[in-house]
Design a protein around this motif. Structure first.
Motif, mmCIF file in Angstrom:
data_model
loop_
_atom_site.group_PDB
_atom_site.id
_atom_site.type_symbol
_atom_site.label_atom_id
_atom_site.label_comp_id
_atom_site.label_asym_id
_atom_site.label_seq_id
_atom_site.Cartn_x
_atom_site.Cartn_y
_atom_site.Cartn_z
ATOM 1 N N GLY A 1 11.317 8.278 3.387
ATOM 2 C CA GLY A 1 11.573 9.297 4.415
ATOM 3 C C GLY A 1 11.279 8.773 5.803
ATOM 4 N N ARG A 2 10.334 7.801 5.905
ATOM 5 C CA ARG A 2 9.994 7.124 7.172
ATOM 6 C C ARG A 2 9.769 8.096 8.336
ATOM 7 N NH1 ARG A 2 10.839 1.674 6.964
ATOM 8 N NH2 ARG A 2 11.893 0.932 5.123
ATOM 9 N N LYS A 3 9.063 9.160 8.068
ATOM 10 C CA LYS A 3 8.827 10.150 9.127
ATOM 11 C C LYS A 3 7.512 9.816 9.833
ATOM 12 C CE LYS A 3 8.723 15.157 9.532
ATOM 13 N NZ LYS A 3 8.436 16.354 8.775
ATOM 14 N N ARG B 1 0.690 14.953 4.105
ATOM 15 C CA ARG B 1 2.054 14.586 3.672
ATOM 16 C C ARG B 1 2.053 14.157 2.210
ATOM 17 N NH1 ARG B 1 5.182 11.054 7.800
ATOM 18 N NH2 ARG B 1 4.863 12.984 8.931
ATOM 19 N N LEU B 2 0.976 13.496 1.782
ATOM 20 C CA LEU B 2 0.927 12.974 0.416
ATOM 21 C C LEU B 2 0.480 14.024 -0.602
ATOM 22 C CD1 LEU B 2 -0.846 9.578 1.193
ATOM 23 C CD2 LEU B 2 1.506 9.845 0.363
ATOM 24 N N GLN C 1 1.456 3.108 10.483
ATOM 25 C CA GLN C 1 2.390 2.150 9.862
ATOM 26 C C GLN C 1 2.618 2.503 8.390
ATOM 27 O OE1 GLN C 1 2.179 -2.087 10.827
ATOM 28 N NE2 GLN C 1 0.474 -1.631 12.192
ATOM 29 N N LEU C 2 1.546 2.943 7.717
ATOM 30 C CA LEU C 2 1.690 3.358 6.312
ATOM 31 C C LEU C 2 2.655 4.536 6.215
ATOM 32 C CD1 LEU C 2 -1.979 3.198 4.941
ATOM 33 C CD2 LEU C 2 -0.019 1.904 4.100
ATOM 34 N N ALA C 3 2.492 5.516 7.115
ATOM 35 C CA ALA C 3 3.360 6.700 7.088
ATOM 36 C C ALA C 3 4.812 6.305 7.324
ATOM 37 C CB ALA C 3 2.902 7.701 8.139
ATOM 38 N N ASN C 4 5.028 5.359 8.233
ATOM 39 C CA ASN C 4 6.397 4.930 8.532
ATOM 40 C C ASN C 4 7.022 4.143 7.382
ATOM 41 O OD1 ASN C 4 6.581 6.080 11.044
ATOM 42 N ND2 ASN C 4 5.626 4.334 12.062
ATOM 43 N N ALA D 1 0.840 -1.209 0.000
ATOM 44 C CA ALA D 1 0.000 0.000 0.000
ATOM 45 C C ALA D 1 0.873 1.256 0.000
ATOM 46 C CB ALA D 1 -0.917 -0.006 1.223
ATOM 47 N N ALA D 2 1.965 1.225 0.764
ATOM 48 C CA ALA D 2 2.855 2.393 0.820
ATOM 49 C C ALA D 2 3.475 2.663 -0.541
ATOM 50 C CB ALA D 2 3.941 2.155 1.865
ATOM 51 N N LYS D 3 3.795 1.605 -1.285
ATOM 52 C CA LYS D 3 4.351 1.800 -2.640
ATOM 53 C C LYS D 3 3.333 2.489 -3.535
ATOM 54 C CE LYS D 3 7.573 -2.037 -2.941
ATOM 55 N NZ LYS D 3 7.671 -3.434 -3.305
ATOM 56 N N LEU D 4 2.078 2.042 -3.448
ATOM 57 C CA LEU D 4 1.022 2.671 -4.258
ATOM 58 C C LEU D 4 0.857 4.143 -3.881
ATOM 59 C CD1 LEU D 4 -1.731 -0.129 -4.214
ATOM 60 C CD2 LEU D 4 -0.455 0.665 -6.202
#
Lengths: 363, 271
Positions: A357-359, A50-51, A350-353, A20-23
């Protein structure tokens, strides 16, 4: 039991999050549909900021109509508790959602104990007879209306007649209403976003403003859906704007036409739709070419979704905070059947991490 | 000198904000500087040169060649000069325009002419909702200028209008003149429900007796007033209409009596 799927294949939660994070990272225009509690909404809005995406509520059309009264006109509002304790004259306006009928019926068995002391009387101003007619009969409300007249027309006529101005048609029950108004110290109009269209609600608030020139009057707004209204208030708290807000150039902007998420999907402006629903039983709408990530209370993968992650329901699977129109503010929800299903806020964090950038999110 | 021309190379993937492409904003800029202007509104916004082919040099006279409902805010905050668009545009065309001429040869989306205070907008096709009206949260609508829609307009035409003229030549949706406090709206063709709802002052001019009027408008007879003649002459002189709209002794309604009741609806009798 699986809680995460890529397509229709069960996978580990971590794999689903990474996918999901890749998408999200590669999306040109991600849009979110929100239908969750305060914590879930706050974390989702922080991620959307952020997105550079946009968000709306699952009941976006009804909610936008309710919000319009506040953004385009304003009004005078009180809480249900104040109305119950202070008002001996309650006027129902148009159709009131069934979710609020029990509360209004409970008022019928009480009398005001502050300000007004007399027996409570009820009126019902309406256009063509509708679903609220049954509630009005149960409350023995006096009908204020005329055949063939819409609610907007009836409110205009009532406002003009109360100022002794000429009208082409009169309302039935108007003389009885004048007498009740003269006796009451605090008449309260009860309405919902589904009561009528925006101009009619603006006319209602104008009528209340007129009454306040000589005495006191107010209105109780009962949202069509408490959770949806809670999302709008949380969005206001986070960004200064209600739902249908987008983060163009990193700043929030509110535009109920441009950021209508369903329109954006239909018109192929959005290429990724994140469906966030902890209500249970709701599935992302089909159609459009946008890829779908579904965070929902489900036991099976959402049809057509690239990634599905099961989440818990606030107040059932885990604790939460939600809006309650009965008290006119937010209330805590204790879990009634705690389960290991993660909350929306947990998954969003978890998606944000997992994004480049893993912020961590601020909330 | 040839007009500065922007030719749309392809349908944009994202909505474009063309408010930066006005004669005043482009005066003195080179083609290279113009090509670097950011007009995209997405996550990775496009530049003007990415999606538009730029030719010509006369920045006082702009042409947008192409048609897309994603071209938002064309002519927004324009103060002079002219812009001609050969096709459709998106929302908020001519928003807060105070001077100059904007001609749209196709249709326009919602909020065309929103909050304009001067100049002239002519839309050859249809227009969306809220033409001339304020955006969410604003309390002032159109304050001046002329807005002409040769096709149909949607709902809430002229919301909160306080000055200027809106002319709609093939009918409009519901709530025309909603909350207007002054100014004039001309409608030829069928008018939707509740025209003039919450109208305080101003004039709605129709080519036929209105249907679906709110009962707080009262008939006021057929006054013999100079205004209808003068306004008919204005509409013909400005080439908005070929023939007079109201004619002699138009019918009149006064309202909205729910508010101040000082507005009027004038209409041609006999239709």
């Amino acid at each position: 039991m699986s809680v995460a799927w890529i397509g229709s294949q069960p996978v580990s939660l971590m794999d689903a999050i990474q996918n999901a994070a890749k998408l999200l990272a590669s999306s040109r225009c991600p849009v979110f549909t929100l239908d969750t509690d305060v914590h879930g909404t706050r974390s989702a809005i922080a991620l959307i900021e952020r997105l550079g995406g946009a968000y709306d509520h699952a009941l976006g059309d009804v909610l936008a109509k309710e919000v319009t009264l506040f953004t385009d006109h304003g009004g005078m509002f009180t809480t249900p508790g104040e109305a119950r304790r202070r008002s001996s004259l309650i006027i129902l306006v148009g159709d009131i959602p069934a979710a609020h009928h029990d509360m209004l019926l409970s008022w019928a068995g009480t009398q005001p104990d502050l300000g007004d002391r007399g027996k409570r009387t009820w009126f019902h101003i309406h256009g063509e007879m509708n679903a609220a007619a049954k509630l009005a009969r149960q409350l023995k409300a006096v009908s204020l209306g005329a055949e063939g007249l819409s609610l907007g027309g009836a409110l205009a006529v009532l406002r003009a007649q109360l100022q002794d101005r000429q009208v082409a048609r009169s309302l039935g029950g108007i003389e009885q209403f004048r007498k009740a108004l003269a006796k009451s110290q605090f008449p309260v109009f009860v309405f919902s976003g589904t009561s009528g269209d925006a101009p009619g609600l603006a006319m209602l608030q104008g009528l209340i403003a007129d009454l306040n020139r000589k005495g006191r009057a107010s209105s109780v707004f009962l949202p069509a859906d408490d959770d949806a209204w809670g999302t709008a208030l949380t969005s206001l708290w986070m960004t200064g704007f209600p739902t249908r807000t987008g983060f163009s150039n990193s700043l929030p902007s509110y535009d109920p036409v441009r950021w209508d998420v369903q329109r954006m999907i239909r018109d192929k402006e959005a290429d990724l739709h994140v469906w966030v629903s902890s209500r249970g039983g709701e599935t992302p709408p089909r159609g459009g070419t946008a890829a779908v990530i579904s965070l929902s209370r489900t036991e099976a993968p959402a049809s057509g979704a690239a990634v599905t992650i099961a989440v818990g329901k606030p107040g059932v699977d885990h604790d939460g905070v939600a809006y309650s129109s009965r008290i006119g503010t937010f209330r805590a929800l204790a879990a009634t059947a705690p389960s290991p299903l993660p909350s929306v806020a947990n998954i969003v964090r978890q998606l944000a991490n997992s994004l480049p950038g893993r912020k961590a999110l601020p909330c | 000198m040839k007009a500065l021309t922007f030719s749309l190379l392809a349908e944009p993937e994202e909505r474009l904000d063309l408010s930066g492409l006005t004669p005043a904003a482009l005066a003195g800029l080179t083609a290279l500087q113009i090509a670097k202007l950011r007009i995209g509104t997405g996550r990775n916004p496009v530049l003007a040169g990415d999606i538009l082919k730029i030719t010509g040099k006369d920045a006082d006279s702009l042409v947008v060649e192409g048609s897309s409902s994603r071209l938002d805010k064309v002519g927004s905050r324009m103060i002079g000069g002219s812009i001609r668009v050969t096709g459709n545009v998106g929302n908020q065309a001519g928003r807060e325009m105070s001077g100059g001429s904007l001609i749209i040869e196709g249709g326009a989306g919602d909020h065309a002419g929103s909050g304009m205070s001067g100049g002239r907008i002519e839309i050859k096709g249809n227009a969306g909702d809220n033409i001339g009206g304020p955006l969410a949260g604003e309390i002032v609508g159109m304050e001046g200028g002329v807005l002409i829609v040769n096709g149909k307009a949607g709902n809430y035409a002229g919301d909160r209008l306080r000055r200027g003229v809106i002319a709609i030549l093939k009918g409009c949706g519901d709530y025309a003149g909603y909350r207007m406090i002054a100014g004039t709206i001309v409608v030829k063709g069928r008018v939707g429900a509740m025209p003039g709802y919450l109208m305080k002052r101003g004039s709605l001019l129709f080519d036929r007796r209105p249907e679906n009027l709110v009962p707080t408008f009262m008939p006021c007879g057929e006054p013999d007033i100079a205004f209808s003649d003068l306004f008919d002459r204005f509409l013909v002189d400005e080439k908005i209409l070929a023939r007079p709209l109201l004619g002699q002794k138009p019918g009149r309604y006064g309202g909205d009596n729910a508010v101040s009741g000082k507005g009027e609806i004038l209409f041609r009798r006999g239709r």
